[in-house]
Scaffold this active site. Structure first.
Site, PDB file in Angstrom:
ATOM      1  N   ARG A   1       0.906  -1.151   0.000  1.00 33.02           N
ATOM      2  CA  ARG A   1       0.000   0.000   0.000  1.00 33.02           C
ATOM      3  C   ARG A   1       0.934   1.187   0.000  1.00 33.02           C
ATOM      4  NH1 ARG A   1      -2.225   4.202  -0.638  1.00 33.02           N
ATOM      5  NH2 ARG A   1      -4.109   4.947   0.437  1.00 33.02           N
TER       6      ARG A   1
ATOM      7  N   HIS B   1       1.976   7.100   1.853  1.00 35.33           N
ATOM      8  CA  HIS B   1       0.920   8.104   1.720  1.00 35.33           C
ATOM      9  C   HIS B   1       0.675   8.773   3.065  1.00 35.33           C
ATOM     10  CE1 HIS B   1      -1.089   4.523   3.258  1.00 35.33           C
ATOM     11  NE2 HIS B   1      -2.067   5.299   3.690  1.00 35.33           N
TER      12      HIS B   1
ATOM     13  N   HIS C   1      -2.692  11.181   5.337  1.00 35.60           N
ATOM     14  CA  HIS C   1      -4.109  11.543   5.380  1.00 35.60           C
ATOM     15  C   HIS C   1      -4.313  12.827   6.174  1.00 35.60           C
ATOM     16  CE1 HIS C   1      -4.843   7.253   4.481  1.00 35.60           C
ATOM     17  NE2 HIS C   1      -4.098   6.957   5.528  1.00 35.60           N
TER      18      HIS C   1
ATOM     19  N   GLU D   1      -5.343   7.236  11.228  1.00 33.21           N
ATOM     20  CA  GLU D   1      -5.611   5.877  10.744  1.00 33.21           C
ATOM     21  C   GLU D   1      -5.380   4.875  11.866  1.00 33.21           C
ATOM     22  OE1 GLU D   1      -3.958   4.549   6.876  1.00 33.21           O
ATOM     23  OE2 GLU D   1      -2.945   2.973   8.045  1.00 33.21           O
TER      24      GLU D   1
ATOM     25  N   HIS E   1       3.233   7.233   5.870  1.00 34.28           N
ATOM     26  CA  HIS E   1       3.441   5.844   6.257  1.00 34.28           C
ATOM     27  C   HIS E   1       3.206   4.927   5.068  1.00 34.28           C
ATOM     28  CE1 HIS E   1      -0.803   6.883   6.966  1.00 34.28           C
ATOM     29  NE2 HIS E   1      -1.071   5.629   6.634  1.00 34.28           N
TER      30      HIS E   1
ATOM     31  N   GLU F   1     -10.800   6.321   1.155  1.00 35.78           N
ATOM     32  CA  GLU F   1      -9.455   5.801   0.945  1.00 35.78           C
ATOM     33  C   GLU F   1      -8.908   6.212  -0.421  1.00 35.78           C
ATOM     34  OE1 GLU F   1      -5.918   3.639   1.430  1.00 35.78           O
ATOM     35  OE2 GLU F   1      -7.383   4.377   2.869  1.00 35.78           O
TER      36      GLU F   1
END
Length: 377
Positions: A90, A93, A95, A99, A138, A160
């Site tokens: 993943r 990225h 946010h 999270e 992360h 997401e």
């Protein structure tokens, strides 16, 4: 026969069902087809299944989310299911939301770097949590057994698909700016992605000690990892509870959780939460939740693995195990502390004649109630 062809009948009430019907869905939601007689008035829908959510399929993994676009009442929290093949990423990225994550199966490596340049690199496995504060970059990479995990965000409107991705950032930054910033040449940037990568395949990472990066500013002071399943549970007559919040997982300053296991025939007791809404994720088993919304409004919902439930702040509710195996689910809160009001504990610690007079029972049966919380009965 009733189970194979459920009917909207209760005694001498009801009528044959419509010809156009989804029988399998009715079997999964018997308390919607024939509600308990205690259900009444209007209560918002408090259930949505991940199995009804749109799935994004990429090379190396998949993801799907349940937000307030699917479950409008869920204003405070949203959730994402993720599956990664061995070695898949993943992408790194960040946010605008924090999270919180629970590993459902397999294992993965997580890493993050904070605003001081301090870093964090750890492996997590089934039953472990992680928490990344808002704005902290992360990434997640599956180990040799692959990984499936649940993400929970402290915003019901979160998606997401709207995260900040490193590849997307660079694809929309002029090359000469990247060259100036990093001291790179045109040739060195020849293979930069032209669009986001999001999920992509990679090699299984080496052992953790080989993968560690030593930052000159040190390690992140509060671990972003917590072993929830390794906690000693609180044991009750009907099951167990593990609570993880800021008191035992200091990094998780915006999110609290309880992992509840209810034995067959057991029940998560009558209670409510005095500070915030509850977002639920059902891991295994089958259950029934009854919700009281005040002013004679009440409704009952049935749950299976992969379902999301939601209970607004202060709504009274209970959750019964309706199957023959343990019912396991997460309770999630946008709050640093887990807090609930036990109806039984409240009654036992109020002058008993007040309770007896209010609900028209003998004082002796109120006297017999335990004065300590009985979370699962």
């Amino acid at each position: 026969m009733a189970n194979s062809d459920p009917q909207p009948r209760r005694g001498d009430q009801g009528a044959p069902p419509f010809a156009g019907r989804n029988v399998e869905l009715e079997r999964q939601n018997p308390d919607l087809l024939v509600p308990p007689t205690t259900d009444s008035r209007l209560v918002p829908n408090l259930k949505f299944s991940f199995s009804q959510a749109h799935t994004r399929v990429e090379k190396g993994g998949w993801t799907r989310e349940v937000t307030n676009r699917d479950l409008p009442i869920a204003s405070q929290l949203s959730g994402v299911q993720f599956g990664l093949e061995p070695g898949a990423y993943r992408e790194i990225h960040w946010h605008q939301q924090s999270e919180w994550a629970y590993v459902l199966s397999g294992s993965c490596r997580i890493s993050a770097v904070d605003q001081e340049g301090r870093n964090f690199i750890e492996d997590v496995k089934e039953g472990d949590l992680w928490f990344f504060p808002q704005g902290i970059p992360h990434n997640i990479q599956a180990l040799a057994d692959g990984c499936q995990f649940l993400l929970v965000f402290d915003d019901g409107a979160f998606s997401e698909n709207n995260t900040f991705l490193l590849s997307d950032f660079f694809a929309h930054t002029p090359r000469h700016v990247l060259a100036k910033n990093f001291g790179w040449t045109t040739e060195q940037m020849e293979n930069l992605p032209e669009r986001e990568k999001y999920i992509f395949q990679g090699d299984v990472p080496p052992p953790l000690q080989q993968d560690r990066v030593v930052s000159p500013t040190g390690d992140i002071p509060r671990s972003f990892k917590h072993r929830m399943l390794a906690q000693t549970p609180q044991r009750f007559r009907g099951g167990t509870v593990r609570v993880t919040d800021s008191t035992n997982f200091a990094a998780s300053v915006t999110t609290a959780a309880a992992l509840v296991e209810v034995e067959p025939g057991g029940m998560r007791e009558l209670h409510w939460h005095p500070t915030t809404d509850e977002w639920q994720y059902y891991i295994s088993g089958t259950g029934r939740m009854g919700v009281f919304a005040s002013q004679a409004a009440a409704r009952t919902f049935d749950f299976q693995a992969g379902d999301v439930g939601y209970v607004p702040f202060a709504y009274g509710h209970y959750i019964e195990n309706t199957g023959d195996e343990p019912l396991v689910f997460l309770e999630m809160f946008r709050h640093p502390r887990f807090e609930d009001i036990s109806v039984m504990q409240w009654m036992a610690n109020t002058p008993h004649e007040v309770i007896a007079d209010t609900i028209n029972v003998q004082k002796s049966i109120v006297d017999a109630l335990p004065a300590t919380k009985q979370t699962v009965i």
